[in-house]
Motif scaffolding. Sequence first.
Motif, mmCIF file in Angstrom:
data_model
loop_
_atom_site.group_PDB
_atom_site.id
_atom_site.type_symbol
_atom_site.label_atom_id
_atom_site.label_comp_id
_atom_site.label_asym_id
_atom_site.label_seq_id
_atom_site.Cartn_x
_atom_site.Cartn_y
_atom_site.Cartn_z
ATOM 1 N N GLU A 204 51.128 47.249 54.529
ATOM 2 C CA GLU A 204 51.483 47.604 55.909
ATOM 3 C C GLU A 204 50.333 48.310 56.620
ATOM 4 N N VAL A 205 49.760 49.285 55.947
ATOM 5 C CA VAL A 205 48.742 50.113 56.599
ATOM 6 C C VAL A 205 47.435 49.342 56.803
ATOM 7 N N ARG A 206 47.086 48.493 55.862
ATOM 8 C CA ARG A 206 45.805 47.778 55.955
ATOM 9 C C ARG A 206 45.718 46.940 57.229
ATOM 10 N N VAL A 207 46.855 46.485 57.713
ATOM 11 C CA VAL A 207 46.895 45.657 58.921
ATOM 12 C C VAL A 207 46.322 46.424 60.124
ATOM 13 N N GLU A 208 46.475 47.737 60.099
ATOM 14 C CA GLU A 208 45.966 48.563 61.197
ATOM 15 C C GLU A 208 44.451 48.751 61.123
ATOM 16 N N TYR A 209 43.867 48.351 60.010
ATOM 17 C CA TYR A 209 42.423 48.512 59.820
ATOM 18 C C TYR A 209 41.788 47.164 59.467
ATOM 19 N N PRO A 210 41.850 46.217 60.425
ATOM 20 C CA PRO A 210 41.415 44.850 60.099
ATOM 21 C C PRO A 210 39.941 44.756 59.737
ATOM 22 N N GLU A 211 39.134 45.704 60.201
ATOM 23 C CA GLU A 211 37.694 45.624 59.924
ATOM 24 C C GLU A 211 37.358 46.088 58.509
ATOM 25 N N ILE A 212 38.354 46.662 57.827
ATOM 26 C CA ILE A 212 38.094 47.196 56.484
ATOM 27 C C ILE A 212 38.669 46.266 55.426
ATOM 28 N N GLU A 213 37.840 45.960 54.445
ATOM 29 C CA GLU A 213 38.273 45.090 53.357
ATOM 30 C C GLU A 213 39.188 45.893 52.429
ATOM 31 N N ALA A 214 40.409 45.443 52.301
ATOM 32 C CA ALA A 214 41.390 46.164 51.482
ATOM 33 C C ALA A 214 41.613 45.397 50.183
ATOM 34 N N ARG A 215 41.488 46.115 49.080
ATOM 35 C CA ARG A 215 41.584 45.464 47.789
ATOM 36 C C ARG A 215 42.472 46.290 46.882
ATOM 37 N N HIS A 216 43.038 45.633 45.882
ATOM 38 C CA HIS A 216 43.889 46.343 44.928
ATOM 39 C C HIS A 216 43.443 46.049 43.503
ATOM 40 N N LEU A 217 43.489 47.060 42.659
ATOM 41 C CA LEU A 217 43.318 46.841 41.220
ATOM 42 C C LEU A 217 44.339 47.718 40.495
ATOM 43 N N TYR A 218 44.896 47.204 39.425
ATOM 44 C CA TYR A 218 45.707 48.069 38.572
ATOM 45 C C TYR A 218 44.775 49.117 37.976
ATOM 46 N N ILE A 219 45.332 50.268 37.654
ATOM 47 C CA ILE A 219 44.492 51.392 37.239
ATOM 48 C C ILE A 219 43.682 51.086 35.969
ATOM 49 N N ASP A 220 44.260 50.321 35.063
ATOM 50 C CA ASP A 220 43.503 50.002 33.845
ATOM 51 C C ASP A 220 42.284 49.146 34.188
ATOM 52 N N ALA A 221 42.501 48.170 35.074
ATOM 53 C CA ALA A 221 41.387 47.309 35.484
ATOM 54 C C ALA A 221 40.350 48.108 36.283
ATOM 55 N N LEU A 222 40.828 49.042 37.078
ATOM 56 C CA LEU A 222 39.886 49.868 37.836
ATOM 57 C C LEU A 222 38.973 50.650 36.891
ATOM 58 N N CYS A 223 39.548 51.223 35.831
ATOM 59 C CA CYS A 223 38.725 51.975 34.871
ATOM 60 C C CYS A 223 37.636 51.072 34.297
ATOM 61 N N MET A 224 38.018 49.857 33.969
ATOM 62 C CA MET A 224 37.040 48.930 33.403
ATOM 63 C C MET A 224 35.959 48.598 34.432
ATOM 64 N N GLU A 225 36.384 48.289 35.652
ATOM 65 C CA GLU A 225 35.421 47.902 36.683
ATOM 66 C C GLU A 225 34.486 49.045 37.064
ATOM 67 N N LEU A 226 35.006 50.270 36.991
ATOM 68 C CA LEU A 226 34.161 51.426 37.326
ATOM 69 C C LEU A 226 32.997 51.544 36.348
ATOM 70 N N VAL A 227 33.249 51.185 35.118
ATOM 71 C CA VAL A 227 32.190 51.254 34.120
ATOM 72 C C VAL A 227 31.293 50.023 34.212
ATOM 73 N N ARG A 228 31.909 48.862 34.462
ATOM 74 C CA ARG A 228 31.155 47.608 34.519
ATOM 75 C C ARG A 228 30.226 47.569 35.734
ATOM 76 N N ASP A 229 30.764 47.927 36.910
ATOM 77 C CA ASP A 229 29.954 47.865 38.123
ATOM 78 C C ASP A 229 30.489 48.812 39.201
ATOM 79 N N PRO A 230 30.092 50.080 39.121
ATOM 80 C CA PRO A 230 30.637 51.060 40.073
ATOM 81 C C PRO A 230 30.186 50.826 41.521
ATOM 82 N N SER A 231 29.171 49.977 41.697
ATOM 83 C CA SER A 231 28.636 49.813 43.055
ATOM 84 C C SER A 231 29.605 49.078 43.976
#
Length: 354
Positions: A204-231
Amino acid sequence: MKKVAVIPGDGIGPEVIAEGLRALAWFRAQRGVELELWQLDLGAERYLRDGTTFPNEVRDEILSSCSAVLLGALGDARVPGFEHARDILFGMRMGFDLYANVRPVRALSDGLVPLRGRGARDVDFVVFRENTEGVYAGIGGQLRRGTPDEIAINEDINTRKGVERIIRAAFAYARRTGQRRVLMSDKSNAMRHAHELWQRVFHEVRVEYPEIEARHLYIDALCMELVRDPSQFQVIVTNNLFGDIVTDLGAALQGGMGVAASVSLNPDHPERVKLFEPVHGSAPSLVGLGQANPVATLLCIALLLQELGFESAASELEVAIRGSIEARETTPDLGGSLSTRAVTDAVLGRLTPA
Ligand code: IPM
Ligand code: MN
């Protein structure tokens, strides 16, 4: 004059807060940054002495007259139940409704990033941790304690209002600071009820910010991605518990607990008191050795200066901290051999007197 309540707290808290106050004194003498300090004797010592944790008068006075609270650390083996710390810390985070715990994860030097082939430019994001609900709300109980049939329950509280305002705060911050990406993290595949709410509100909220790329990750995947490529990350928004965990991971990416700072605030009430805390704990094993890293607290001072309207002082201090770290003027946790006090001396020595 703006007033800052100072709670050195437990363990190495008083040692690092002393350094933060020296930095503030420098900016007062050299840059005319006038702040009134109010020293508070709260923490484990006080609790053990007379049972005081966080008196109502102090609470009211902070809320009515202070712009900031500077908190060192809380936690002491003599108070295993953490009662004093809960009253003080949650008394401010929740009691003052400081619903956004903002934790910048920014590596100050290539040498601090522990990932192979990665440098400081790869670690630069901010975590918006929900700070008033989730499992931290403290709702739950125990039944048949100490028996083979015992039950222990901590409820995970997720309110529409609480979820919406932290997600909105993350998007608003991204827009205000020109960031392009916001990532929300939950565990909606397992926590179908509570985190479905996060999903719905996020969409709902992301629609109000169309210029911003909104993405989702489950927390376990986020932990992995933070280590793999924090950039890949710029702004991360998540709940209280996941935010707690992921910001320790973030601290490791930026050089360790000794360099992670945070501020808790209420974005809907910018004038309300803000709580500045190094992310690290009271580190009992370091007490009295003069080895505690003051950088997290110095970065808190920079955040404080910025939030209280002294932007140029804030960036001067940050540049000086960065310079010191580049020059390896650090405590042992960052590979150097300087004492707590010597690190602050090195940082302040990089500033130009008026
Ligand atoms: C933090 C700390 C606290 C938290 C503890 C001390 C309760 O770990 O500020 O990250 O979990 O919020
Ligand atoms: Mn933590």
